[in-house]
Design an enzyme around this catalytic site. Structure first.
Site, mmCIF file in Angstrom:
data_model
loop_
_atom_site.group_PDB
_atom_site.id
_atom_site.type_symbol
_atom_site.label_atom_id
_atom_site.label_comp_id
_atom_site.label_asym_id
_atom_site.label_seq_id
_atom_site.Cartn_x
_atom_site.Cartn_y
_atom_site.Cartn_z
ATOM 1 N N HIS A 302 0.845 -1.188 0.000
ATOM 2 C CA HIS A 302 0.000 0.000 0.000
ATOM 3 C C HIS A 302 0.882 1.241 0.000
ATOM 4 O O HIS A 302 1.928 1.251 0.641
ATOM 5 C CB HIS A 302 -0.921 0.024 1.227
ATOM 6 C CG HIS A 302 -2.095 0.928 1.027
ATOM 7 N ND1 HIS A 302 -2.027 2.273 1.272
ATOM 8 C CD2 HIS A 302 -3.337 0.674 0.562
ATOM 9 C CE1 HIS A 302 -3.196 2.804 0.968
ATOM 10 N NE2 HIS A 302 -4.012 1.865 0.538
ATOM 11 N N ASP A 359 -7.966 -5.319 -0.059
ATOM 12 C CA ASP A 359 -8.441 -6.186 -1.135
ATOM 13 C C ASP A 359 -8.086 -7.657 -0.935
ATOM 14 O O ASP A 359 -8.568 -8.515 -1.663
ATOM 15 C CB ASP A 359 -7.854 -5.728 -2.490
ATOM 16 C CG ASP A 359 -8.491 -4.428 -2.959
ATOM 17 O OD1 ASP A 359 -9.677 -4.230 -2.667
ATOM 18 O OD2 ASP A 359 -7.796 -3.625 -3.599
HETATM 19 N N1 CMC Z 1 4.180 -7.741 -4.794
HETATM 20 C C1 CMC Z 1 5.521 -7.707 -4.956
HETATM 21 N N2 CMC Z 1 6.268 -6.583 -4.834
HETATM 22 C C2 CMC Z 1 5.636 -5.452 -4.528
HETATM 23 C C3 CMC Z 1 4.244 -5.401 -4.324
HETATM 24 C C4 CMC Z 1 3.508 -6.600 -4.474
HETATM 25 N N3 CMC Z 1 2.191 -6.617 -4.302
HETATM 26 N N4 CMC Z 1 3.876 -4.142 -4.025
HETATM 27 C C5 CMC Z 1 4.994 -3.402 -4.032
HETATM 28 N N5 CMC Z 1 6.073 -4.204 -4.337
HETATM 29 C C6 CMC Z 1 7.487 -3.785 -4.386
HETATM 30 C C7 CMC Z 1 7.790 -3.014 -5.648
HETATM 31 O O1 CMC Z 1 8.238 -3.851 -6.684
HETATM 32 C C8 CMC Z 1 8.855 -2.062 -5.165
HETATM 33 O O2 CMC Z 1 10.057 -2.792 -5.039
HETATM 34 P P1 CMC Z 1 11.490 -2.034 -5.318
HETATM 35 O O3 CMC Z 1 11.599 -0.992 -4.260
HETATM 36 O O4 CMC Z 1 12.506 -3.125 -5.209
HETATM 37 O O5 CMC Z 1 11.384 -1.459 -6.695
HETATM 38 C C9 CMC Z 1 8.422 -1.718 -3.735
HETATM 39 O O6 CMC Z 1 7.674 -2.872 -3.301
HETATM 40 C C10 CMC Z 1 7.570 -0.461 -3.642
HETATM 41 O O7 CMC Z 1 6.464 -0.616 -4.535
HETATM 42 P P2 CMC Z 1 5.821 0.556 -5.370
HETATM 43 O O8 CMC Z 1 5.122 -0.030 -6.538
HETATM 44 O O9 CMC Z 1 6.852 1.625 -5.616
HETATM 45 O O10 CMC Z 1 4.785 1.109 -4.285
HETATM 46 P P3 CMC Z 1 3.579 2.065 -4.602
HETATM 47 O O11 CMC Z 1 3.312 2.780 -3.345
HETATM 48 O O12 CMC Z 1 3.830 2.862 -5.828
HETATM 49 O O13 CMC Z 1 2.391 1.051 -4.965
HETATM 50 C C11 CMC Z 1 0.632 -0.500 -4.693
HETATM 51 C C12 CMC Z 1 1.430 0.643 -4.051
HETATM 52 C C13 CMC Z 1 -0.578 -0.806 -3.829
HETATM 53 C C14 CMC Z 1 0.131 -0.053 -6.079
HETATM 54 C C15 CMC Z 1 1.544 -1.747 -4.836
HETATM 55 O O14 CMC Z 1 1.940 -2.196 -3.560
HETATM 56 C C16 CMC Z 1 0.870 -2.885 -5.602
HETATM 57 O O15 CMC Z 1 0.974 -2.921 -6.829
HETATM 58 N N6 CMC Z 1 0.170 -3.833 -4.913
HETATM 59 C C17 CMC Z 1 -0.582 -4.856 -5.581
HETATM 60 C C18 CMC Z 1 -1.914 -4.298 -6.076
HETATM 61 C C19 CMC Z 1 -2.871 -4.063 -4.936
HETATM 62 O O16 CMC Z 1 -3.062 -4.908 -4.065
HETATM 63 N N7 CMC Z 1 -3.563 -2.905 -4.986
HETATM 64 C C20 CMC Z 1 -4.603 -2.553 -4.003
HETATM 65 C C21 CMC Z 1 -4.187 -1.437 -3.111
HETATM 66 S S1 CMC Z 1 -5.248 -1.263 -1.661
HETATM 67 C C22 CMC Z 1 -6.794 -0.829 -2.272
HETATM 68 C C23 CMC Z 1 -6.812 0.525 -2.882
HETATM 69 O O17 CMC Z 1 -6.839 1.523 -2.158
HETATM 70 O O18 CMC Z 1 -6.804 0.603 -4.099
#
Ligand code: CMC
Length: 424
Positions: A302, A359
């Site tokens: 998140h 989720d």
């Molecule tokens: N599985 C594996 N690696 C992950 C995941 C995951 N679900 N989420 C983040 N990472 C890694 C990512 O690859 C990155 O690694 P590095 O620093 O080595 O490059 C690090 O963690 C930070 O991730 P980010 O993508 O920069 O983080 P963000 O804040 O931009 O994204 C997120 C947040 C929710 C989009 C992301 O965690 C994600 O894609 N999660 C899976 C989709 C998901 O469950 N979404 C629902 C969110 S909650 C409901 C809502 O409010 O929408």
């Protein structure tokens, strides 16, 4: 008001600071460009406040979520979804008379204009219900052109809350080829939705109170989450003066993406994939860690929560209770719990502070309730609707609101002369 100093080369800029009621400090850079031609660059707005808001407070480090000051745990235990809608929209809990009036509004406006049924007929049966929901919501503005009138705001917000569940249920009925079931005013908000989803003309249908309560909880937990992608979209579209229905339709589209509300559908698809592959959580965790693989553990991570998501905690408990009450034994629940355990002990997830989000368990409850997978994101939208409305209303009444228009750092070609086609 305090201030911060920014030094660049030999020039110093003084920037005012803004302090929120929970002592969060923001550096106000809105006049920086006027003084200096400098802008700030923040990809994905990870560290940028877009507004001041009094609706929802989140402390992601401590796993705190409060609507209008009330902790989510207390709201989840005591509130009905309509009370939460009122709280978010009006700023305070309703008294008995206000609650009755509001419930009446959410009931009275639940029917759709009969002509709108023709729109549903035009979609192929395979149409994703999020397409239908967003376009129907945008279409409502053609029936209610008063949408932007200040004295009609409450009416249009109640109207949208009342009609959204009818649109959602009709889109489901359309996808399975059954007749639309009209809203029953004798039922509660959640009961009405379940009735429109699952009743058929040929049979008597009684709403199961376990389903009604579970839905109430799920909608409440999704009701607002401050400046997330879809809410920011609603504010951004609304900041141009676009009408209420158009702004909310845009929010629905933003929610659809798999990184946002679309994740709940993806979680179940992923858990089913693990189930079909015979378990082997480690393999999927390793795949999620592999930088050469796009695979992510859906329902994990998140932008704001870096310790735990309080909504996921509530839902994990609820999943056990609801499945037991309904007598459902879903192997995906066990898989989800095991996957969570494996991921939480893995250095990659620990280091990046990735935890299950809202989720992760919601889809398991929706499945147990008989809600089909492609409706999960619609369910999220129904829950988030009062939050979008509250933010749209706040955005409109905030004198500081300007059209949302970010800047950029240009990285393209510098000036060059046009080359005639014959010379290229
Ligand atoms: N599985 C594996 N690696 C992950 C995941 C995951 N679900 N989420 C983040 N990472 C890694 C990512 O690859 C990155 O690694 P590095 O620093 O080595 O490059 C690090 O963690 C930070 O991730 P980010 O993508 O920069 O983080 P963000 O804040 O931009 O994204 C997120 C947040 C929710 C989009 C992301 O965690 C994600 O894609 N999660 C899976 C989709 C998901 O469950 N979404 C629902 C969110 S909650 C409901 C809502 O409010 O929408």
């Amino acid at each position: 008001m305090g201030s911060a100093k920014l030094t660049l080369d030999d020039r110093e800029y003084e920037l005012p600071t803004v302090v929120g009621t929970e002592d969060e400090v923001g550096i106000d850079i809105s006049r920086l460009r006027g003084q200096s031609r400098l802008i700030t660059l923040d990809n994905g707005y990870a560290n940028t406040g877009s507004c001041q808001s009094s609706i929802t407070f989140i402390d992601g480090e401590r796993g705190i979520l409060r609507y209008r000051g009330y902790p989510i745990e207390q709201i989840a235990e005591h509130a009905s979804f309509s009370e939460v809608c009122y709280l978010l929209l009006e700023g305070d809990l309703p008294d008995q008379a206000e609650k009755e009036r509001f419930d009446h509004e959410l009931t009275y406006h639940s029917m759709l204009h009969e002509d709108m049924k023709k729109f549903f007929e035009g979609y192929p049966p395979t149409a994703h219900p999020m397409v239908i929901l967003s376009s129907m919501v945008a279409s409502l503005s053609s029936y209610y052109p008063s949408a932007n009138k200040e004295d009609k705001l409450r009416l249009n917000m109640s109207r949208l809350l009342a009609k959204a569940i009818t649109i959602a249920a009709f889109s489901y009925k359309k996808s399975i080829g059954q007749p639309f079931m009209y809203p029953q005013n004798r039922l509660s908000y959640t009961g009405r939705f379940l009735d429109m989803m699952f009743s058929v003309p040929a049979e008597e249908y009684t709403v199961n109170p376990v389903l009604e309560d579970a839905l109430n909880l799920l909608l409440i937990l999704h009701a607002d989450h401050e400046q997330n992608c879809s809410t920011s979209t609603v504010r951004m579209v609304g900041s141009s003066g676009a009408n209420l229905y158009a702004s909310i339709a845009a929010g629905i589209c933003a929610l659809w993406g798999p990184l946002h509300g679309g994740a709940n559908q993806k979680v179940i698809e992923q858990l089913s994939m693990i189930h079909e592959a015979g378990g082997g959580y480690r393999k999927f965790v390793d795949k999620a860690k592999d930088k050469n693989d796009d695979f992510r553990l859906m329902g994990f991570g998140h932008r704001v929560y870096k310790n735990f998501d309080p909504r996921a905690r509530i839902l994990k408990k609820a999943a056990d209770a609801v499945l037991e009450d309904l007598g459902v034994d879903d192997p995906l629940l066990e898989i989800a719990k095991n996957l969570e355990q494996v991921a939480l002990e893995d250095e990659y997830f620990v280091e990046r502070r990735l935890y299950p989000n809202v989720d992760f368990y919601s889809g398991i409850i929706y499945s147990a309730m008989g809600i089909p997978t492609n409706m999960f994101t619609v369910m999220f939208a129904l829950g988030r609707l009062p939050g979008w409305l509250a933010h749209w209303k706040e955005m409109r009444s905030d004198r500081a609101t300007r059209i949302n228009r970010p800047r950029q750092i240009y990285t393209g070609a510098t000036e060059r002369s046009w080359v005639p086609l014959a010379d290229r």
